[in-house]
Scaffold this motif. Structure first.
Motif, PDB file in Angstrom:
ATOM      1  N   ARG A   1       0.823  -1.208   0.000  1.00 27.06           N
ATOM      2  CA  ARG A   1       0.000   0.000   0.000  1.00 27.06           C
ATOM      3  C   ARG A   1       0.863   1.267   0.000  1.00 27.06           C
ATOM      4  NH1 ARG A   1      -5.355   0.691   1.561  1.00 27.06           N
ATOM      5  NH2 ARG A   1      -5.405  -1.413   2.440  1.00 27.06           N
TER       6      ARG A   1
ATOM      7  N   SER B   1     -11.328  -2.574   1.248  1.00 26.65           N
ATOM      8  CA  SER B   1     -11.367  -1.370   0.404  1.00 26.65           C
ATOM      9  C   SER B   1      -9.974  -0.759   0.359  1.00 26.65           C
ATOM     10  CB  SER B   1     -12.378  -0.357   0.951  1.00 26.65           C
ATOM     11  OG  SER B   1     -12.032   0.029   2.268  1.00 26.65           O
ATOM     12  N   TYR B   2      -9.591  -0.227  -0.798  1.00 29.34           N
ATOM     13  CA  TYR B   2      -8.309   0.465  -0.935  1.00 29.34           C
ATOM     14  C   TYR B   2      -8.390   1.864  -0.334  1.00 29.34           C
ATOM     15  CZ  TYR B   2      -7.009  -3.255  -4.185  1.00 29.34           C
ATOM     16  OH  TYR B   2      -6.725  -4.477  -4.746  1.00 29.34           O
TER      17      TYR B   2
ATOM     18  N   VAL C   1     -14.339  -2.452  -2.037  1.00 30.60           N
ATOM     19  CA  VAL C   1     -14.015  -3.211  -3.242  1.00 30.60           C
ATOM     20  C   VAL C   1     -14.569  -4.631  -3.141  1.00 30.60           C
ATOM     21  CG1 VAL C   1     -12.135  -4.118  -4.668  1.00 30.60           C
ATOM     22  CG2 VAL C   1     -11.944  -1.834  -3.659  1.00 30.60           C
TER      23      VAL C   1
ATOM     24  N   GLY D   1     -13.336  -6.926  -8.500  1.00 34.78           N
ATOM     25  CA  GLY D   1     -12.701  -7.410  -7.279  1.00 34.78           C
ATOM     26  C   GLY D   1     -11.900  -8.678  -7.442  1.00 34.78           C
TER      27      GLY D   1
ATOM     28  N   SER E   1      -8.771  -9.332  -8.799  1.00 41.97           N
ATOM     29  CA  SER E   1      -7.374  -9.219  -8.357  1.00 41.97           C
ATOM     30  C   SER E   1      -7.281  -8.917  -6.867  1.00 41.97           C
ATOM     31  CB  SER E   1      -6.654  -8.125  -9.160  1.00 41.97           C
ATOM     32  OG  SER E   1      -6.557  -8.483 -10.520  1.00 41.97           O
ATOM     33  N   SER E   2      -8.257  -8.219  -6.329  1.00 42.81           N
ATOM     34  CA  SER E   2      -8.240  -7.890  -4.898  1.00 42.81           C
ATOM     35  C   SER E   2      -8.318  -9.149  -4.045  1.00 42.81           C
ATOM     36  CB  SER E   2      -9.397  -6.947  -4.557  1.00 42.81           C
ATOM     37  OG  SER E   2      -9.271  -5.718  -5.239  1.00 42.81           O
TER      38      SER E   2
ATOM     39  N   ASN F   1      -4.915 -10.577  -4.092  1.00 43.97           N
ATOM     40  CA  ASN F   1      -4.021  -9.720  -3.301  1.00 43.97           C
ATOM     41  C   ASN F   1      -4.175  -9.993  -1.814  1.00 43.97           C
ATOM     42  OD1 ASN F   1      -2.836  -8.409  -5.469  1.00 43.97           O
ATOM     43  ND2 ASN F   1      -4.307  -6.715  -5.462  1.00 43.97           N
TER      44      ASN F   1
ATOM     45  N   TYR G   1      -2.286  -7.098   0.857  1.00 42.40           N
ATOM     46  CA  TYR G   1      -3.142  -6.252   1.687  1.00 42.40           C
ATOM     47  C   TYR G   1      -3.845  -7.163   2.684  1.00 42.40           C
ATOM     48  CZ  TYR G   1      -2.530  -3.050  -2.269  1.00 42.40           C
ATOM     49  OH  TYR G   1      -1.997  -2.263  -3.244  1.00 42.40           O
TER      50      TYR G   1
ATOM     51  N   GLY H   1     -17.798  -6.293  -6.454  1.00 43.07           N
ATOM     52  CA  GLY H   1     -17.308  -6.748  -5.166  1.00 43.07           C
ATOM     53  C   GLY H   1     -18.118  -7.852  -4.527  1.00 43.07           C
TER      54      GLY H   1
END
Length: 685
Positions: A210, A449-450, A456, A479, A481-482, A485, A491, A651
């Motif tokens: 981040r 959420s970023y 997200v 969502g 790739s999130s 991640n 994250y 999301g």
């Protein structure tokens, strides 16, 4: 623009810089001891010169007395023997007093004592006149020939030569120890900066992903290179000159007090003048230096961004626009560098000049007044020489200190920026190892959420059993790739939990968690080196046979066969000499060489042509066995055999199942699949 930092921050910065120096205190102490010896031996020179002048050269004008005892210090003149007053031993009898005085370039023998010294002149008829105030005295005198004068100097030659050899020896010692202190100080500075750069780079590995989302790479590079190099100047040049100058000035003042306490006291005004200037200059130059360092960082960031995006800049004909933006930064840097240069030019040498002239005026006033007074106020020629010599020596370290003020302020600003980076919260890199995963992954109501108030992921829940292939599909920003991640802990989730084999991922260090995980990104990154080193990433446990097998498993062997050196083919930055397909195949081989229990493919086939994709698909059918695999794919044809397909929208998981189950639902997945197959899709009115 970075925030203005107050005096409290500056003090903390200085303390932290000193804490780095303390780590190498042994070498620094050796350097300081050698510096003290070098300064002491160097400053002994004027005192030796004073003795040479006052005792062995000007000493000829001291009173001489007749003596009956012959010896090495006696001089024969005419029919009598004479000895200088300071050469008599205690209790030795003395005869009549005589004097030898210099008038212009000649020396005269006066066969009696004189009432007092003053302005000397030759009166003629073998007489010498000495005038002091309104009083004039005339004495009989005879001019000495060269041989006669030499005979009076001959007893002093041995002592004079001893002092000259002592002076030369002290110069040699001073030069030797000055070299030693310079070497040890520079060596210590290089060690300090090496340690600091290691700490800063290690901090980069501790920082969360981040952090890099909000800081351009060029600015990070600037802090590791430019800013640490400025700090190196602090240790190498600033501290060296401050230490050397301080010890020199302290030694010179001690010597001045030894020579004449009153004049030395007058010259003490130099210390508060220099300290006051350092304070005033620091406050004035600090804001210029801070803007300069920030602007340099901005320039590095823009250059890095321009190089990375050069293809887009040229494709859209934005070269002129980029040059204009660069010129704005460059002009700003030029303007503030000129402001700082103007400040240095107007004040640095001028300050030293003012102090020097003031000290010389004090010298003239003092010695001039002493010359006008009678009695003991008059000083010797040797004292005068030593004072002038010491005062000239005093101003050189002052010039060196003043000249280093810009470097000092620049280094302190750079140190503030470096420490701002190292103070960021991070996690220590862990070497803890765990057993290989079985690959049972569970997402339980995960939210993320970023940015605050911009969710997200909204309550994601699913289960991936060992050995399954889970595919994530959906529109851009849904969502996909999130999720991966979070699984990789780039994250951390805000709510919910993620478990692997029943263990919460938040309970494991990030490095330990990733030990049995592999990832292939949409845009593969290759490091400078060879194809083999990019597969193994320098891991000694990955043999050449393992590298070759990994490349063969992903079907890279035919595509790499035409390269002259095979897997030893050099790879330049980002692998720009290789095709997109070759880079992606190497990235696949890298992930497989580490034998991950969980394999993540983040749109890994999107940049590969159809023929290469077919090769990879065949390889993946083999390498996915025994691994839990997560796939993000825009080409739905590549995930038809996935055990579980999750369809995401804004999301949330809106559909889940295998290919056949989702096709039967006739929902979003079926619609996306038919569009990609070129089938007509009925519009919903």
């Amino acid at each position: 623009m970075e925030q203005e930092l107050g005096s409290g921050t500056k003090k903390r910065t200085v303390r932290r810089l000193l804490s780095y120096a303390v780590q190498f205190k042994k070498q620094l102490l050796i350097a300081l001891v050698m510096l003290a010896i070098a300064v002491t031996t160097d400053l002994a020179g004027p005192l030796i010169a004073k003795r040479i002048i006052d005792v062995h050269i000007s000493g000829i004008e001291k009173p001489w007395y007749e003596t009956a005892a012959a010896g090495g210090s006696t001089v024969a003149y005419g029919t009598k023997l004479y000895k200088r007053e300071d050469r008599f031993t205690e209790g030795e009898s003395r005869g009549a007093e005589v004097r030898i005085l210099q008038i212009e370039r000649n020396y005269y023998f006066i066969p009696q004592s004189i009432a007092g010294d003053g302005e000397r002149s030759v009166a003629g008829d073998g007489k010498v006149e000495i005038a002091r105030g309104g009083e004039k005295n005339t004495y009989p005198a005879s001019m000495l020939t060269r041989d006669e004068l030499y005979s009076f100097y001959r007893p002093e030659l041995a002592g004079l030569l001893r002092l000259c050899w002592l002076y030369m020896g002290l110069l040699a010692i001073s030069a030797l120890f000055a070299y030693g202190q310079h070497y040890f100080l520079q060596s210590s500075a290089n060690r300090i900066i090496r340690q600091m750069r290691n700490d800063v780079f290690a901090q980069l590995n501790r920082l969360p992903i981040r952090y890099f989302d909000n800081l351009p790479a060029g600015k990070v590079v600037s802090r590791i290179t430019n800013d640490t190099e400025s700090i190196r100047d602090l240790y190498v040049n600033v501290l060296s000159n401050f230490f050397t100058g301080t010890i020199h000035m302290a030694g010179i003042f001690i010597a001045l007090f030894i020579l004449d306490a009153r004049l030395a006291a007058i010259c003490l005004f130099i210390i508060p003048a220099l300290a006051g200037w350092i304070y005033v200059y620091g406050r004035t130059a600090k804001k210029f230096n801070r803007i300069i360092r920030v602007t340099v960082s901005d320039i590095n960031g823009m250059i890095n961004e321009s190089i990375q995006g050069m293809t887009i800049i040229k494709a859209f004909r934005k070269e002129r626009r980029t040059e204009e933006e660069f010129e704005q930064y460059n002009t700003k840097l030029f303007q503030y560098q000129n402001k700082l240069l103007s400040l240095n030019s107007w004040t640095g040498h001028n300050l030293v000049g003012v102090i020097r002239n003031t000290a010389l005026v004090a010298l003239i006033w003092y010695f001039g007044g002493a010359s006008l007074n009678s009695g003991a106020g008059l000083v010797s020629l040797g004292v005068l020489y030593a004072f002038v010599d010491y005062l000239n020596r005093l101003f050189q370290p002052m010039v060196n200190i003043v000249n280093q003020l810009p470097n000092m302020e620049r280094a302190l600003v750079s140190a503030e920026r470096v420490f701002a980076l190292t103070d960021q919260a991070g996690e220590d890199v862990s070497d803890h190892r765990i057993e290989r995963y079985k690959g049972h992954v569970v997402f339980d109501n995960v939210k993320f959420s970023y940015k605050e108030n911009e969710p997200v992921l909204k309550g994601i829940s699913f289960e991936a059993k060992p050995g399954q292939t889970v595919a994530l599909v959906g529109h851009t920003g849904s969502g996909k790739s999130s999720i991966l991640n979070l699984l990789f802990r780039f994250y951390d989730p805000e709510e919910g939990r993620i478990t692997i084999d029943g263990k919460d991922t938040m309970e494991l260090p990030r490095q330990t968690l990733r030990q049995h995980m592999g990832i292939v990104l949409q845009d593969p990154f290759l490091f400078t080196g060879t194809i083999a080193s990019n597969v193994s990433l320098g891991d000694a446990s990955i043999t050449r046979e393992t590298i070759e097998k990994a490349l063969a498993d992903v079907g890279a062997a035919p595509l790499l066969r035409h390269l002259p050196l095979g897997i030893d083919e050099p790879v330049i930055e980002k692998g720009s000499t290789l095709s997109a397909g070759q880079r992606q195949l190497i990235s696949f081989a890298r992930a497989l060489a580490f034998d991950p229990a969980i394999l993540i493919l983040d749109e890994a086939t999107s940049n590969i042509d159809t023929e290469t994709e077919a090769v990879i698909q065949q390889a993946l059918d083999v390498v996915k066995k025994g691994r839990t695999t997560f796939v993000i794919a825009h080409r739905l044809s590549t995930i038809r055999n996935a055990d579980l397909i999750l369809v995401l929208d804004r999301g949330e998981i809106v559909e889940r199942g295998n290919h056949d189950e989702l096709m039967e639902l006739e929902g979003k997945y079926r619609q996306m699949y038919r569009i990609q197959q070129g089938e007509p899709v009925a519009s919903h009115g």
